[in-house]
Design a protein around this motif. Sequence first.
Motif, PDB file in Angstrom:
ATOM      1  N   ASP A 119       0.819  -1.212   0.000  1.00  0.00           N
ATOM      2  CA  ASP A 119       0.000   0.000   0.000  1.00  0.00           C
ATOM      3  C   ASP A 119       0.860   1.273   0.000  1.00  0.00           C
ATOM      4  OD1 ASP A 119      -1.700   2.116   1.860  1.00  0.00           O
ATOM      5  OD2 ASP A 119      -2.927   0.954   0.457  1.00  0.00           O
ATOM      6  N   ARG A 120       0.480   2.262  -0.800  1.00  0.00           N
ATOM      7  CA  ARG A 120       1.237   3.502  -0.913  1.00  0.00           C
ATOM      8  C   ARG A 120       1.355   4.229   0.417  1.00  0.00           C
ATOM      9  NH1 ARG A 120       1.417   8.311  -0.213  1.00  0.00           N
ATOM     10  NH2 ARG A 120      -0.769   8.353   0.312  1.00  0.00           N
ATOM     11  N   SER A 121       0.298   4.242   1.209  1.00  0.00           N
ATOM     12  CA  SER A 121       0.358   4.942   2.496  1.00  0.00           C
ATOM     13  C   SER A 121       1.315   4.240   3.462  1.00  0.00           C
ATOM     14  CB  SER A 121      -1.035   5.082   3.115  1.00  0.00           C
ATOM     15  OG  SER A 121      -1.589   3.821   3.406  1.00  0.00           O
ATOM     16  N   TYR A 122       1.424   2.927   3.341  1.00  0.00           N
ATOM     17  CA  TYR A 122       2.395   2.176   4.146  1.00  0.00           C
ATOM     18  C   TYR A 122       3.812   2.575   3.741  1.00  0.00           C
ATOM     19  CZ  TYR A 122       4.958  -1.804   6.070  1.00  0.00           C
ATOM     20  OH  TYR A 122       5.848  -2.599   6.747  1.00  0.00           O
ATOM     21  N   ILE A 123       4.073   2.665   2.437  1.00  0.00           N
ATOM     22  CA  ILE A 123       5.391   3.082   1.947  1.00  0.00           C
ATOM     23  C   ILE A 123       5.728   4.476   2.452  1.00  0.00           C
ATOM     24  CG2 ILE A 123       6.698   3.723  -0.142  1.00  0.00           C
ATOM     25  CD1 ILE A 123       5.306   1.285  -1.490  1.00  0.00           C
ATOM     26  N   ALA A 124       4.765   5.375   2.390  1.00  0.00           N
ATOM     27  CA  ALA A 124       4.993   6.743   2.874  1.00  0.00           C
ATOM     28  C   ALA A 124       5.350   6.751   4.349  1.00  0.00           C
ATOM     29  CB  ALA A 124       3.760   7.605   2.621  1.00  0.00           C
ATOM     30  N   SER A 125       4.651   5.960   5.144  1.00  0.00           N
ATOM     31  CA  SER A 125       4.927   5.944   6.586  1.00  0.00           C
ATOM     32  C   SER A 125       6.272   5.290   6.891  1.00  0.00           C
ATOM     33  CB  SER A 125       3.786   5.281   7.358  1.00  0.00           C
ATOM     34  OG  SER A 125       3.627   3.942   6.995  1.00  0.00           O
ATOM     35  N   VAL A 126       6.687   4.314   6.080  1.00  0.00           N
ATOM     36  CA  VAL A 126       8.016   3.710   6.242  1.00  0.00           C
ATOM     37  C   VAL A 126       9.085   4.735   5.885  1.00  0.00           C
ATOM     38  CG1 VAL A 126       9.620   1.982   5.305  1.00  0.00           C
ATOM     39  CG2 VAL A 126       7.279   1.325   5.913  1.00  0.00           C
ATOM     40  N   GLU A 127       8.907   5.426   4.778  1.00  0.00           N
ATOM     41  CA  GLU A 127       9.882   6.440   4.360  1.00  0.00           C
ATOM     42  C   GLU A 127      10.015   7.556   5.392  1.00  0.00           C
ATOM     43  OE1 GLU A 127       9.781   6.065  -0.514  1.00  0.00           O
ATOM     44  OE2 GLU A 127       9.052   7.908   0.407  1.00  0.00           O
ATOM     45  N   ASN A 128       8.964   7.824   6.115  1.00  0.00           N
ATOM     46  CA  ASN A 128       9.000   8.860   7.151  1.00  0.00           C
ATOM     47  C   ASN A 128       9.462   8.325   8.506  1.00  0.00           C
ATOM     48  OD1 ASN A 128       8.138  11.013   5.536  1.00  0.00           O
ATOM     49  ND2 ASN A 128       6.020  10.320   5.686  1.00  0.00           N
ATOM     50  N   GLY A 129       9.829   7.043   8.564  1.00  0.00           N
ATOM     51  CA  GLY A 129      10.326   6.459   9.804  1.00  0.00           C
ATOM     52  C   GLY A 129       9.252   6.192  10.841  1.00  0.00           C
ATOM     53  N   GLN A 130       8.005   6.128  10.397  1.00  0.00           N
ATOM     54  CA  GLN A 130       6.879   5.939  11.314  1.00  0.00           C
ATOM     55  C   GLN A 130       6.455   4.479  11.459  1.00  0.00           C
ATOM     56  OE1 GLN A 130       4.200   8.481   9.223  1.00  0.00           O
ATOM     57  NE2 GLN A 130       4.745  10.275  10.444  1.00  0.00           N
ATOM     58  N   ARG A 131       6.880   3.636  10.524  1.00  0.00           N
ATOM     59  CA  ARG A 131       6.472   2.225  10.545  1.00  0.00           C
ATOM     60  C   ARG A 131       7.706   1.340  10.603  1.00  0.00           C
ATOM     61  NH1 ARG A 131       1.023   1.000   8.574  1.00  0.00           N
ATOM     62  NH2 ARG A 131       1.638  -1.079   9.229  1.00  0.00           N
ATOM     63  N   ASN A 132       7.538   0.194  11.212  1.00  0.00           N
ATOM     64  CA  ASN A 132       8.590  -0.797  11.302  1.00  0.00           C
ATOM     65  C   ASN A 132       8.367  -1.815  10.190  1.00  0.00           C
ATOM     66  OD1 ASN A 132      10.737  -2.263  12.241  1.00  0.00           O
ATOM     67  ND2 ASN A 132       9.634  -3.125  13.993  1.00  0.00           N
ATOM     68  N   ILE A 133       9.107  -1.707   9.103  1.00  0.00           N
ATOM     69  CA  ILE A 133       8.917  -2.568   7.942  1.00  0.00           C
ATOM     70  C   ILE A 133       9.517  -3.953   8.190  1.00  0.00           C
ATOM     71  CG2 ILE A 133      11.007  -1.701   6.822  1.00  0.00           C
ATOM     72  CD1 ILE A 133       9.499  -1.957   4.119  1.00  0.00           C
ATOM     73  N   SER A 134       8.832  -4.967   7.735  1.00  0.00           N
ATOM     74  CA  SER A 134       9.323  -6.340   7.892  1.00  0.00           C
ATOM     75  C   SER A 134      10.375  -6.641   6.832  1.00  0.00           C
ATOM     76  CB  SER A 134       8.178  -7.347   7.767  1.00  0.00           C
ATOM     77  OG  SER A 134       7.721  -7.406   6.423  1.00  0.00           O
ATOM     78  N   ILE A 135      11.180  -7.652   7.083  1.00  0.00           N
ATOM     79  CA  ILE A 135      12.190  -8.065   6.109  1.00  0.00           C
ATOM     80  C   ILE A 135      11.522  -8.580   4.835  1.00  0.00           C
ATOM     81  CG2 ILE A 135      12.507 -10.412   6.997  1.00  0.00           C
ATOM     82  CD1 ILE A 135      15.281  -8.051   5.702  1.00  0.00           C
ATOM     83  N   VAL A 136      10.345  -9.160   4.967  1.00  0.00           N
ATOM     84  CA  VAL A 136       9.594  -9.623   3.788  1.00  0.00           C
ATOM     85  C   VAL A 136       9.255  -8.433   2.893  1.00  0.00           C
ATOM     86  CG1 VAL A 136       7.418 -10.668   3.029  1.00  0.00           C
ATOM     87  CG2 VAL A 136       8.668 -11.665   4.949  1.00  0.00           C
ATOM     88  N   ASN A 137       8.800  -7.327   3.500  1.00  0.00           N
ATOM     89  CA  ASN A 137       8.466  -6.148   2.706  1.00  0.00           C
ATOM     90  C   ASN A 137       9.710  -5.437   2.183  1.00  0.00           C
ATOM     91  OD1 ASN A 137       5.720  -6.492   2.749  1.00  0.00           O
ATOM     92  ND2 ASN A 137       5.410  -5.214   4.540  1.00  0.00           N
ATOM     93  N   ILE A 138      10.829  -5.517   2.922  1.00  0.00           N
ATOM     94  CA  ILE A 138      12.082  -4.954   2.389  1.00  0.00           C
ATOM     95  C   ILE A 138      12.477  -5.720   1.130  1.00  0.00           C
ATOM     96  CG2 ILE A 138      14.558  -4.663   2.800  1.00  0.00           C
ATOM     97  CD1 ILE A 138      13.851  -4.080   5.750  1.00  0.00           C
ATOM     98  N   GLU A 139      12.289  -7.032   1.156  1.00  0.00           N
ATOM     99  CA  GLU A 139      12.595  -7.833  -0.033  1.00  0.00           C
ATOM    100  C   GLU A 139      11.676  -7.442  -1.198  1.00  0.00           C
ATOM    101  OE1 GLU A 139      13.511 -12.428  -1.098  1.00  0.00           O
ATOM    102  OE2 GLU A 139      11.636 -12.055  -0.009  1.00  0.00           O
TER     103      GLU A 139
END
Length: 78
Positions: A32-52
Amino acid sequence: MDIKSKIGIRIKELREQKDMSQKDLSFFSNIDRSYIASVENGQRNISIVNIEKVSIALGISLKEFFNNDKFDNDSRSC
């Protein structure tokens, strides 16, 4: 700087180098785009699966993703 911020900044840098919008990255990674935005802003803890998924969408390996000064083990850089 905490690891969430470092990863978010790295994703944004790589995305912009590929001239991709968040919407493009969202489409190609199936995240989801909003998830990407929150990860880029350092607000979400992204999983290694999503980093892949992000790495694949950007056309890079995980090694290349983490091959950056932001991820060195020098505690003084945090």
